[in-house]
Enzyme design. Structure first.
Site, PDB file in Angstrom:
ATOM      1  N   HIS A   1       0.932  -1.220  -0.072  1.00 61.26           N
ATOM      2  CA  HIS A   1       0.033  -0.249   0.101  1.00 61.26           C
ATOM      3  C   HIS A   1       0.927   1.289   0.058  1.00 61.26           C
ATOM      4  O   HIS A   1       2.001   1.282   0.402  1.00 61.26           O
ATOM      5  CB  HIS A   1      -0.906  -0.237   1.138  1.00 61.26           C
TER       6      HIS A   1
ATOM      7  N   ASP B   1      -7.903  -4.421  -0.804  1.00 63.43           N
ATOM      8  CA  ASP B   1      -8.334  -4.997  -2.110  1.00 63.43           C
ATOM      9  C   ASP B   1      -7.927  -6.423  -2.394  1.00 63.43           C
ATOM     10  O   ASP B   1      -8.578  -7.030  -3.065  1.00 63.43           O
ATOM     11  CB  ASP B   1      -7.563  -4.288  -3.330  1.00 63.43           C
TER      12      ASP B   1
END
Length: 454
Positions: A332, A391
């Site tokens: 991320h 995700d």
């Protein structure tokens, strides 16, 4: 024939595109020479400070003896830990998205009476203009639901007599209407596509005012309008976790940039939708699902750690799946040790996988989550930790909820419109200069040459 002509890339276009590349490429070393923060981030992934916000905070480091060190990720909505928010409404056996939207917009946790009034207001706004479904959504349905959603949002401008009024009361009214209508615009757009392009039956179910946003999504999507309590609960948690993520993510920054120009709400939201559509942003969970499908076809034993790790190495070496060199769902821009949204989600994913009889797949996801950081750190130099992001699990959840893949990113938008709305209003309240970052020109100065001498 016209459609083919419209979409055709001719030899002339190919030649001109080569000219674009030839004269548009910038030497990579120049970015270092001029200390350009590409992507508005430094080498450690830390974002360049471009604004202030009270809406949310993304934390991945803490101060220890005056030094910033990585820590378990934290996400705060208006200063409240999102883990506490989820834990609160789950313990009380109620839905949380509406409460979360209220908190993001108004900066306070609502009491029961206030929450009921707010939920009723959203239900009141959950009605499209007369004939909108027939005249707009059913006409020329797109294969991409994000384009359909953006077109619908822009078209709502023409139904709004105060479309250009950027006063806070009017923008709040517009934002609440969009929060209420996004599920209808997204699902009805999919139903039109599924009917006209895929030849399936057409279902246009009306939402019910007594149902939550998550329940209404499942109700208007499914032919029989049926769903289990756990399905609705998991979808609601997904909406809460995707509702907001700081002012610096691409689509929310887009909201600030476009709002700062003084434009209308519909244009600002459509621009944010365009950002979210990108596979590097809202479309990432689709990449995860397709990557896992490819893994299933190429790994014989899903429990063999060596075989799974070998496949992950092939991903990094651009020898598997889409040859992009990425393990989707891992890493991320901000979080290092952990993404709190993924941690929260995982418990619900486990329960849903049991209900759906997909426990073996959940074990595979868990194995990849454990192995991928090891493989990445062994293969590449990394500046901070790598962990599963939200995700990684959201696509798996949506597949277990039998949501069509065309709606994965619109579901993200249905949630994130709450955060975008809060940021748009914040930008208007604190209106300053139009956002205009600098770009340094590195082209050489040249004389103008008359056309006959070129």
């Amino acid at each position: 024939m016209m459609a083919n002509k419209f979409s055709e890339i001719t030899p002339d276009i190919l030649n001109l595109s080569e000219l674009c590349v030839k004269n548009g490429s910038i030497a990579p070393e120049l970015y270092g020479k001029f200390d350009v923060k590409r992507g508005l981030r430094d080498l450690n992934g830390k974002g360049v400070l471009t604004g202030l916000t009270e809406i949310s905070e993304v934390c991945s480091t803490k101060l220890v003896d005056g030094e910033s060190v990585p820590c378990e990720g934290k996400l705060y909505y208006r200063g409240v830990d999102v883990e506490k928010i989820v834990g609160g409404f789950i313990r009380e056996n109620r839905f949380g998205f509406e409460e979360t939207a209220y908190l993001l917009l108004f900066g306070e946790l609502p009491d029961r009476k206030t929450l009921d009034k707010f939920t009723a207001l959203l239900a009141q706004y959950r009605t499209l203009p007369t004939s909108f479904v027939r005249d707009i959504i059913m006409k020329a349905p797109s294969k991409d639901m994000m384009n359909t959603l953006a077109r619908s949002v822009l078209t709502l401008y023409s139904y709004d007599e105060r479309a250009d009024d950027v006063s806070v009361p009017n923008v709040l009214r517009q934002c609440l209407q969009l929060i209420a209508l996004f599920p209808l615009l997204s699902v009805y757009g999919y139903q039109a596509y599924n009917h006209y392009h895929e030849g399936q039956s057409l279902y246009i179910h009306s939402p019910l005012p007594e149902l939550s946003t998550a329940e209404n999504i499942l109700r208007i999507l499914r032919p029989d309008s049926g769903y289990t309590a756990l399905e609705a609960r998991v979808l609601d948690v997904a909406l809460v976790l995707h509702a907001e993520h700081g002012g610096g993510n691409n689509s929310t920054f887009t909201t600030h940039v476009v709002t700062s120009s003084g434009t209308d709400t519909y244009s600002a939201v459509a621009a944010s939708l365009g950002s979210l559509k990108g596979p590097k942003h809202g479309g990432a969970n689709i990449k995860v699902v397709r990557m896992i499908d490819d893994l299933k076809q190429n790994v014989r034993d899903w429990e063999d750690e060596d075989e799974v790790a070998c496949y992950l190495k092939k991903l990094l070496h651009k020898e598997a799946f889409d040859h992009a060199g990425l393990i989707y769902g891992m890493g991320h821009a901000v979080y290092s040790l952990s993404d709190p949204r993924a941690n929260i989600f995982k418990a619900f994913v486990s329960s849903l996988s049991e209900e759906k009889g997909r426990g073996e797949e959940f074990k595979l996801y868990s194995l990849i989550e454990r192995l991928a950081p090891q493989v990445i750190s062994a293969e590449r130099k990394i500046y901070k930790g790598v962990s599963a992001n939200v995700d990684f699990y959201s696509g798996f959840v949506y597949s277990m909820l039998d949501l069509p893949i065309e709606l994965y990113t619109p579901i993200f938008a249905i949630s994130r419109i709450a955060g975008w709305s809060a940021h748009r209003i914040e930008e208007l309240i604190n209106a300053g200069k139009i956002i205009r970052p600098a770009y340094k020109s590195v082209s050489e100065r040249r004389d103008y040459t008359p056309i006959g001498e070129r």
